[in-house]
Design a protein around this motif. Structure first.
Motif, short mmCIF file in Angstrom:
data_model
loop_
_atom_site.label_atom_id
_atom_site.label_comp_id
_atom_site.label_asym_id
_atom_site.label_seq_id
_atom_site.Cartn_x
_atom_site.Cartn_y
_atom_site.Cartn_z
N ASN A 1 6.19 5.28 -9.06
CA ASN A 1 5.41 4.06 -8.81
C ASN A 1 6.25 2.92 -8.22
O ASN A 1 5.90 1.75 -8.36
CB ASN A 1 4.71 3.58 -10.09
CG ASN A 1 3.58 4.48 -10.51
OD1 ASN A 1 3.07 5.26 -9.71
ND2 ASN A 1 3.19 4.41 -11.77
N GLY A 2 7.36 3.28 -7.58
CA GLY A 2 8.19 2.29 -6.92
C GLY A 2 9.32 1.75 -7.76
O GLY A 2 10.07 0.88 -7.30
N ARG A 3 9.49 2.25 -8.96
CA ARG A 3 10.51 1.73 -9.87
C ARG A 3 11.90 1.71 -9.22
O ARG A 3 12.61 0.70 -9.27
CB ARG A 3 10.54 2.57 -11.15
CG ARG A 3 11.49 2.06 -12.21
CD ARG A 3 11.57 3.02 -13.40
NE ARG A 3 12.38 2.47 -14.47
CZ ARG A 3 11.89 1.85 -15.53
NH1 ARG A 3 10.58 1.70 -15.66
NH2 ARG A 3 12.70 1.38 -16.47
N SER A 4 12.30 2.82 -8.61
CA SER A 4 13.63 2.89 -8.01
C SER A 4 13.74 1.99 -6.78
O SER A 4 14.84 1.55 -6.43
CB SER A 4 13.98 4.33 -7.65
OG SER A 4 13.02 4.89 -6.78
N CYS A 5 12.61 1.71 -6.14
CA CYS A 5 12.62 0.79 -4.99
C CYS A 5 12.96 -0.63 -5.43
O CYS A 5 13.56 -1.40 -4.69
CB CYS A 5 11.27 0.81 -4.28
SG CYS A 5 10.88 2.39 -3.49
N SER B 1 -0.09 -5.69 -6.87
CA SER B 1 -0.47 -4.98 -8.08
C SER B 1 -1.98 -4.77 -8.10
O SER B 1 -2.74 -5.58 -7.56
CB SER B 1 -0.04 -5.78 -9.32
OG SER B 1 -0.19 -5.02 -10.49
N GLY B 2 -2.42 -3.69 -8.73
CA GLY B 2 -3.84 -3.37 -8.75
C GLY B 2 -4.23 -2.54 -7.54
O GLY B 2 -3.38 -2.03 -6.81
N ASP B 3 -5.53 -2.40 -7.32
CA ASP B 3 -6.01 -1.56 -6.23
C ASP B 3 -5.74 -2.18 -4.87
O ASP B 3 -5.65 -3.40 -4.72
CB ASP B 3 -7.52 -1.31 -6.39
CG ASP B 3 -7.83 -0.40 -7.56
OD1 ASP B 3 -6.92 0.32 -8.01
OD2 ASP B 3 -8.99 -0.41 -8.03
N GLY C 1 -4.52 1.64 -6.68
CA GLY C 1 -3.16 1.17 -6.85
C GLY C 1 -2.68 1.40 -8.27
O GLY C 1 -3.10 2.34 -8.94
N ILE C 2 -1.81 0.52 -8.73
CA ILE C 2 -1.21 0.60 -10.06
C ILE C 2 -1.67 -0.60 -10.86
O ILE C 2 -1.68 -1.73 -10.35
CB ILE C 2 0.32 0.66 -9.96
CG1 ILE C 2 0.73 1.89 -9.13
CG2 ILE C 2 0.97 0.70 -11.34
CD1 ILE C 2 2.13 1.81 -8.58
N THR C 3 -2.03 -0.41 -12.11
CA THR C 3 -2.60 -1.50 -12.89
C THR C 3 -1.56 -2.60 -13.14
O THR C 3 -0.36 -2.35 -13.19
CB THR C 3 -3.11 -1.01 -14.26
OG1 THR C 3 -1.99 -0.58 -15.05
CG2 THR C 3 -4.11 0.13 -14.08
N GLY D 1 0.81 -1.21 0.00
CA GLY D 1 0.00 0.00 0.00
C GLY D 1 0.85 1.26 0.00
O GLY D 1 1.92 1.31 0.61
N GLY D 2 0.37 2.29 -0.69
CA GLY D 2 1.06 3.57 -0.74
C GLY D 2 2.04 3.71 -1.90
O GLY D 2 2.56 4.80 -2.14
N ARG D 3 2.29 2.63 -2.64
CA ARG D 3 3.27 2.69 -3.73
C ARG D 3 2.85 3.71 -4.80
O ARG D 3 3.70 4.37 -5.41
CB ARG D 3 3.44 1.30 -4.34
CG ARG D 3 4.42 1.25 -5.51
CD ARG D 3 4.89 -0.16 -5.80
NE ARG D 3 3.83 -1.05 -6.21
CZ ARG D 3 3.55 -1.36 -7.47
NH1 ARG D 3 4.27 -0.83 -8.46
NH2 ARG D 3 2.59 -2.21 -7.76
N ALA D 4 1.54 3.84 -5.01
CA ALA D 4 1.06 4.78 -6.03
C ALA D 4 1.32 6.24 -5.64
O ALA D 4 1.21 7.12 -6.49
CB ALA D 4 -0.44 4.55 -6.28
#
Length: 317
Positions: free
Chosen positions: A278-282, A292-294, A300-302, A270-273
């Motif tokens: 969108n968390g890429r660097s994480c 993934s998703g809501d 969330g992110i699709t 939760g909170g990644r969006a």
């Protein structure tokens, strides 16, 4: 000790201590994240674990968790509904499977499901297995070993039960159940032969010491799926005015967790969006799993966007 030397020791099987982990909070961020990602590659290669969740029962929760939109103690206006039917849950699982998701989790509000609700969810698990090939995880609160055994017989393979934070800080976020209640639940699931997914929420007002203590507790419990949520402050909750963590905050937290639990699936949850990338660097700082998703009550992110990003990063889902 230099950070690269510590990373080498971890790769050789060394367990990082609390004091060593605290020193990592003072290391240069890019070096820390790079070494954490090297540890990730050694223990986990390019494997990426991705899951989706469904809010199987929402709102009117008897617990007073200060971060939660679904608590009856918090005036958030969140929609409330009873347990979803087996068909509705199975349909959501089938949709997730169609998008390449490997694991599907049913999450319900409340202290724990009743015996009748557990039976209904056993039927839902069987229904999921009839319609698609996907692993099933459940988050049903503070159940006992008997209930977990029934769920395992129905085809559930993993139980989710967040410890949320450290033992020291837990009473500051919830008083209707205890840290020990969480530990008892985790051990009951393990005794029933189920895997456990357990992590917590960052940004509740905890200290770096609390985060390190939480990670060490999970390591001692043998937990190898560790979701790290970033608090999304919800208006109407006591933590609604908390300052959001930054991307660099999350990268450092994830990297430290990787040093402490080197062979785990460190899961962005939760909170990644809320993060600008969108968390890429994480996922280049030690994380190698995601929801993934809501989320439960927030967007969330699709799955499509996640799959594209993971392919670009060289991960194998």
């Amino acid at each position: 000790m230099r950070i690269r030397e510590l990373a080498e020791k971890v790769i050789d099987g060394y367990a990082v201590s609390a004091s060593e982990a605290m020193h990592l909070y003072n290391e240069p961020l890019e070096t820390l994240c790079s070494e954490a990602d090297r540890i990730r590659r050694h223990f986990c290669s390019d494997r990426f674990d991705i899951c989706a969740i469904v809010n199987g029962k929402c709102g009117r929760c008897s617990e007073n968790c200060r971060f939660c939109a679904q608590s009856a103690f918090n005036d958030t206006g969140v929609e409330s509904y009873p347990l979803l039917s087996s068909d509705v849950i199975a349909e959501a699982a089938e949709k997730a499977s169609h998008h390449g998701i490997q694991r599907f989790s049913i999450v319900t509000s409340g202290r724990k499901l009743s015996r009748g609700e557990v039976e209904a969810m056993c039927l839902a698990a069987k229904r999921i297995h009839e319609c698609c090939d996907i692993s099933i995880c459940v988050s049903f609160g503070l159940l006992d070993e008997e209930a977990f055994r029934k769920l395992k017989e129905a085809g559930v393979t993993r139980v989710h039960c967040n410890i949320e934070t450290s033992r020291r800080y837990f009473p500051s976020i919830c008083t209707t159940h205890s840290f020990d209640d969480k530990i008892v639940t985790i051990k009951a699931a393990q005794k029933a032969g189920l895997e456990v997914c357990s992590g917590g929420i960052m940004g509740l007002g905890e200290t770096p010491e609390d985060r390190v203590d939480m990670a060490i507790t999970l390591r001692e419990l043998g937990v190898r799926s560790v979701p790290l949520n970033m608090l999304n402050p919800i208006p109407g909750t006591p933590f609604g005015n908390n300052k959001k963590l930054s991307l660099d905050d999350m990268r450092r937290i994830i990297a430290v967790f990787r040093f402490l639990i080197p062979d785990a699936a460190i899961r962005m949850a939760g909170g990644r969006a809320l993060l600008p990338d969108n968390g890429r660097s994480c996922f280049l700082s030690g994380a190698n799993a995601a929801i993934s998703g809501d989320m439960l009550t927030t967007a969330g992110i699709t799955s499509e966007a996640d799959m594209e990003m993971l392919t670009e990063l060289g991960y194998r889902v």
